[in-house]
Design a protein around this motif. Sequence first.
Motif, PDB file in Angstrom:
ATOM      1  N   ASP A 171       0.427   0.278  -6.658  1.00  0.00           N
ATOM      2  CA  ASP A 171      -0.032   0.075  -5.282  1.00  0.00           C
ATOM      3  C   ASP A 171      -1.387  -0.637  -5.230  1.00  0.00           C
ATOM      4  O   ASP A 171      -2.156  -0.636  -6.183  1.00  0.00           O
ATOM      5  CB  ASP A 171      -0.104   1.397  -4.527  1.00  0.00           C
ATOM      6  CG  ASP A 171      -0.977   2.442  -5.217  1.00  0.00           C
ATOM      7  OD1 ASP A 171      -0.987   2.475  -6.468  1.00  0.00           O
ATOM      8  OD2 ASP A 171      -1.654   3.217  -4.524  1.00  0.00           O
TER       9      ASP A 171
ATOM     10  N   PHE B 132      -2.354   8.809  -2.788  1.00  0.00           N
ATOM     11  CA  PHE B 132      -1.089   9.235  -2.198  1.00  0.00           C
ATOM     12  C   PHE B 132      -0.273  10.156  -3.113  1.00  0.00           C
ATOM     13  O   PHE B 132       0.878  10.450  -2.816  1.00  0.00           O
ATOM     14  CB  PHE B 132      -0.254   8.011  -1.814  1.00  0.00           C
ATOM     15  CG  PHE B 132      -0.859   7.188  -0.704  1.00  0.00           C
ATOM     16  CD1 PHE B 132      -0.551   7.445   0.615  1.00  0.00           C
ATOM     17  CD2 PHE B 132      -1.740   6.159  -0.994  1.00  0.00           C
ATOM     18  CE1 PHE B 132      -1.109   6.693   1.640  1.00  0.00           C
ATOM     19  CE2 PHE B 132      -2.308   5.386   0.018  1.00  0.00           C
ATOM     20  CZ  PHE B 132      -1.997   5.654   1.335  1.00  0.00           C
TER      21      PHE B 132
ATOM     22  N   GLY C 243       1.673   4.659  -5.057  1.00  0.00           N
ATOM     23  CA  GLY C 243       0.830   5.674  -4.442  1.00  0.00           C
ATOM     24  C   GLY C 243      -0.213   6.319  -5.321  1.00  0.00           C
ATOM     25  O   GLY C 243      -0.502   7.507  -5.152  1.00  0.00           O
TER      26      GLY C 243
ATOM     27  N   GLU D  17      -3.399   5.376  -5.279  1.00  0.00           N
ATOM     28  CA  GLU D  17      -4.664   5.338  -4.539  1.00  0.00           C
ATOM     29  C   GLU D  17      -4.705   6.395  -3.429  1.00  0.00           C
ATOM     30  O   GLU D  17      -4.759   6.103  -2.235  1.00  0.00           O
ATOM     31  CB  GLU D  17      -4.887   3.937  -3.948  1.00  0.00           C
ATOM     32  CG  GLU D  17      -5.061   2.836  -4.983  1.00  0.00           C
ATOM     33  CD  GLU D  17      -6.366   2.943  -5.759  1.00  0.00           C
ATOM     34  OE1 GLU D  17      -7.211   3.790  -5.402  1.00  0.00           O
ATOM     35  OE2 GLU D  17      -6.547   2.175  -6.717  1.00  0.00           O
TER      36      GLU D  17
ATOM     37  N   LEU E 116       0.813  -1.211   0.000  1.00  0.00           N
ATOM     38  CA  LEU E 116       0.000   0.000   0.000  1.00  0.00           C
ATOM     39  C   LEU E 116       0.845   1.260   0.000  1.00  0.00           C
ATOM     40  O   LEU E 116       1.936   1.290   0.577  1.00  0.00           O
ATOM     41  CB  LEU E 116      -0.910   0.020   1.238  1.00  0.00           C
ATOM     42  CG  LEU E 116      -1.773  -1.210   1.508  1.00  0.00           C
ATOM     43  CD1 LEU E 116      -2.550  -1.023   2.812  1.00  0.00           C
ATOM     44  CD2 LEU E 116      -2.720  -1.486   0.348  1.00  0.00           C
ATOM     45  N   GLY E 117       0.323   2.297  -0.635  1.00  0.00           N
ATOM     46  CA  GLY E 117       0.904   3.633  -0.503  1.00  0.00           C
ATOM     47  C   GLY E 117       2.131   3.879  -1.350  1.00  0.00           C
ATOM     48  O   GLY E 117       2.253   3.406  -2.484  1.00  0.00           O
ATOM     49  N   LEU E 118       3.068   4.618  -0.776  1.00  0.00           N
ATOM     50  CA  LEU E 118       4.246   5.084  -1.499  1.00  0.00           C
ATOM     51  C   LEU E 118       5.478   4.213  -1.277  1.00  0.00           C
ATOM     52  O   LEU E 118       6.448   4.319  -2.021  1.00  0.00           O
ATOM     53  CB  LEU E 118       4.579   6.521  -1.075  1.00  0.00           C
ATOM     54  CG  LEU E 118       3.529   7.583  -1.418  1.00  0.00           C
ATOM     55  CD1 LEU E 118       3.828   8.880  -0.676  1.00  0.00           C
ATOM     56  CD2 LEU E 118       3.483   7.828  -2.920  1.00  0.00           C
TER      57      LEU E 118
END
Length: 404
Positions: free
Chosen positions: A86, A147, A143, A145, A35-37
């Motif tokens: 991601d 970010f 990222g 989603e 998830l994320g960066l």
Amino acid sequence: MPPDAAFITTLRSQARGVQPRTVALRRALHRHPELGLDLPRTRDAVVAALADLPLQVHLGRSVSSVVAVLEGERPGPTVLLRGDMDALPLEEDTGLPFASRIEGAMHACGHDTHVAMLASAARVLAARRHDLAGRVLFMFQPGEEGFHGARHMIDEGLLDRTGPAGRPDAAYALHISATLPAGEVHVRPGPVMAAADTVRVTVSGRGGHASAPHDALDPLPAAAAMVGALQTAVTRRVSAHQPVVVTISRIVAGTTNNIIPETAFMEGTVRTLSEATRATVHEEIRRVCRHTAMAHGCTAEVHIEQGYPVTVNDSDAAVRLGHLADAVVGPDRVVTMESPIMGAEDFSYVLSEVPGALAFLGGCPPDVHPGAAPPNHSNRVVFDEDAMADGVAVYAGLALDALS
């Protein structure tokens, strides 16, 4: 001018030839979503998939991004191809043999397919390096989603990777969709996805006993009135020709049945398709909430957090993508979208700097009607992996067509 038949036949054959690699990478990523960066495992899988190719690979400094550059044998323009990496915070419920092994994470938006398609397109293009007059910039982005991964990559110099040749001349991205027939390509010129902003409102009154509301200033009726007033404001202050979505999706207030709370909190999303409309709607939200609160003897603090801007396809780039897709998947499987999608996409940051286009690739599973298929972002979403060969061919074809 559409590519000739021999070009397309060879391209499709090459895309099918790398399909086992495409599927293997996609499934490996699907088992271990991040998830994320910060996506170290995904980044390393991408680097490994590209390791035997003649690419210049650059890793992100502040985020787990991968930028790979394929230089053609002759000078020419630069084409950027994007694949986001991601996953989403969901518990998978598909029953797939390669389902997520990470609790609370799932590739429910198909980004694992995007990465696999882009890596295989790099392989196809590397094998045809002698055909390229220019270079291809492969953008593997974390990222997406929420970010702002694309913005982070731009800030790190993504669009200046090509040295004296300057910035990319065109940029393309594909996004798989489980509710479109497999292998179809949907595209449109102009706005294709919305700007997405978050609105948060805190309504303040005066708490008290629920049996004596006249001795208090109840913030809940004020908050409830705001929800309806915002919908009216959209229809009365914004032209019907300018699509707008204002949804209050969360209201939090109170602790028990016999206490009037001092505050009520509301949160929601705002979707628009032009910067002018975006500014107008933000102003209306602030005005409506503050004055509705005043009418109830309360006050309102309004905070609007700007998210992704409008995703706008360059008209020429969208037409070019459509023509290439006509040749690759067949004209009966290329659809010009009548309307934009009110979802948001951070490829918008790239398209605000470089002319290009984002298109949707159908990935509905076989024997499932698209209208009945679990959609993207569902914990039950399943994608037809055969469609990835079409995506590889379209990605590679766009670069070859532009750089031949």
